[in-house]
Design a protein around this motif. Structure first.
Motif, PDB file in Angstrom:
ATOM      1  N   SER A   5       5.030  -7.549   2.643  1.00  0.00           N
ATOM      2  CA  SER A   5       4.121  -6.631   1.711  1.00  0.00           C
ATOM      3  C   SER A   5       4.975  -7.090  -0.031  1.00  0.00           C
ATOM      4  O   SER A   5       3.956  -5.811  -0.621  1.00  0.00           O
ATOM      5  N   ARG A  49      -4.434 -11.416   3.298  1.00  0.00           N
ATOM      6  CA  ARG A  49      -4.262 -10.084   2.948  1.00  0.00           C
ATOM      7  C   ARG A  49      -5.574  -9.226   2.322  1.00  0.00           C
ATOM      8  O   ARG A  49      -5.491  -8.278   2.201  1.00  0.00           O
ATOM      9  N   SER A  53      -8.289  -7.166   1.832  1.00  0.00           N
ATOM     10  CA  SER A  53      -9.191  -6.167   1.642  1.00  0.00           C
ATOM     11  C   SER A  53      -9.708  -6.265   0.290  1.00  0.00           C
ATOM     12  O   SER A  53     -10.560  -4.516  -0.336  1.00  0.00           O
ATOM     13  N   SER A 124      -7.242  -0.209   2.344  1.00  0.00           N
ATOM     14  CA  SER A 124      -5.947  -1.239   1.907  1.00  0.00           C
ATOM     15  C   SER A 124      -5.083  -0.270   1.772  1.00  0.00           C
ATOM     16  O   SER A 124      -4.896   0.578   0.898  1.00  0.00           O
ATOM     17  N   ARG A 128      -0.292  -3.417   1.897  1.00  0.00           N
ATOM     18  CA  ARG A 128       0.417  -3.371   2.931  1.00  0.00           C
ATOM     19  C   ARG A 128       0.446  -4.302   4.222  1.00  0.00           C
ATOM     20  O   ARG A 128       0.865  -4.595   5.453  1.00  0.00           O
ATOM     21  N   PHE A 129      -0.679  -2.560   4.949  1.00  0.00           N
ATOM     22  CA  PHE A 129      -1.534  -2.935   5.624  1.00  0.00           C
ATOM     23  C   PHE A 129      -3.157  -2.549   5.428  1.00  0.00           C
ATOM     24  O   PHE A 129      -2.734  -1.992   4.987  1.00  0.00           O
ATOM     25  N   ASP A 130      -3.980  -2.997   6.598  1.00  0.00           N
ATOM     26  CA  ASP A 130      -4.847  -2.733   6.149  1.00  0.00           C
ATOM     27  C   ASP A 130      -5.281  -1.657   7.437  1.00  0.00           C
ATOM     28  O   ASP A 130      -4.867  -2.028   8.391  1.00  0.00           O
ATOM     29  N   LEU A 189      -9.340  -6.567  11.688  1.00  0.00           N
ATOM     30  CA  LEU A 189      -8.314  -6.607  11.441  1.00  0.00           C
ATOM     31  C   LEU A 189      -7.679  -8.123  11.347  1.00  0.00           C
ATOM     32  O   LEU A 189      -5.956  -8.054  11.650  1.00  0.00           O
ATOM     33  N   SER A 219      -6.393   0.309  13.479  1.00  0.00           N
ATOM     34  CA  SER A 219      -5.415  -0.063  12.841  1.00  0.00           C
ATOM     35  C   SER A 219      -4.160  -1.231  13.987  1.00  0.00           C
ATOM     36  O   SER A 219      -3.997  -0.731  14.456  1.00  0.00           O
ATOM     37  N   PHE A 222       1.684  -2.058  12.959  1.00  0.00           N
ATOM     38  CA  PHE A 222       2.628  -2.247  11.595  1.00  0.00           C
ATOM     39  C   PHE A 222       4.377  -1.323  11.986  1.00  0.00           C
ATOM     40  O   PHE A 222       3.999  -0.638  12.717  1.00  0.00           O
TER      41      PHE A 222
END
Length: 234
Positions: A5, A49, A53, A124, A128-130, A189, A219, A222
């Motif tokens: 991240s 990642r 995104s 995004s 950090r995460f999608d 994902l 999602s 995470f």
């Protein structure tokens, strides 16, 4: 914040600040690994990642480049988060596809139509995460929106509907649950089929409390502890 991240966040900050501009080539994986003090494997995962995104592109034999479309945070009002330190995480939206469909599902039960349009997007969250989003409209309403280019798909769809169709979103019901992700969401994902994940359903209403749109957001797992920002927050 994990090393992965941290790397993603640093690259995004360079793009936002203008030190990396559209079409600029990023340093090599080895150079990025050395400058961030992480392994090449971590760099590869971070770049993958950001590619997914839509923030950067990778070209075989040429390198990694800042996306050709303008990279700016999107106005995603119902999916806003702050990290544990109180910093709001910007959301970056990347349109994936627009498909006309007659398949039935919870969207058809809510919208009450014969034909529907599904707009697929990747959101995004701070790099950090999608999140994977499916936004459903009745086909006749989608036609009324006129042509939608990639830039339009990356914007706030609720505001677009309000502006072009004069149908404001006056109320949104939200449900959340944890369950097996549908195949399309899992694939987008990068997860195994039927992997467990977070699922949010949103139903938007317009004038006279009529159904306007149906949205599902997915999602994978995470680990970060996040604060959900309320719609009326400053």
């Amino acid at each position: 914040m994990t090393k992965l991240s941290s790397v993603s966040d640093a690259i995004i900050r360079h793009i936002e600040s203008g030190s990396l501009r559209e079409g600029d080539r990023l340093p090599s994986e080895g150079e990025l690994a050395a400058s961030h003090g992480v392994s090449v494997g971590t760099i590869q995962k971070a770049l993958a990642r950001l590619v997914h995104s839509g923030l950067i592109t990778r070209e075989q034999g040429r390198g990694t480049f800042v996306s050709g479309t303008r990279v700016v945070p999107a106005d995603v009002r119902y999916l806003r988060f702050r990290d544990a330190d109180g910093n709001e995480l910007p959301s970056y939206v990347h349109g994936r596809s627009v498909r006309r469909m007659k398949r039935k599902g919870p969207w058809s039960e809510f919208l009450n139509g014969d034909g529907f349009v599904r707009i697929e997007r990747i959101i995004s969250v701070g790099g950090r995460f999608d999140l994977y989003s499916e936004f459903w409209l009745r086909e006749e309403q989608f036609v009324g929106l006129g042509s939608l280019d990639n830039e339009a798909l990356d914007k706030n769809l609720r505001e677009l509907i309000g502006q072009r169709l004069s149908l404001p979103t006056l109320r949104v019901d939200q449900w959340i649950r944890f369950g097996a992700l549908p195949p399309t969401a899992a694939r987008e994902l990068g997860l195994e089929a039927d992997a467990p994940g977070f699922i949010m359903e949103l139903r938007g209403y317009t004038l006279r409390d009529l159904p306007l749109y149906y949205q599902s957001v997915y999602s994978g797992p995470f680990s970060e502890r996040l604060v959900v920002v309320r719609e009326n927050a400053a």
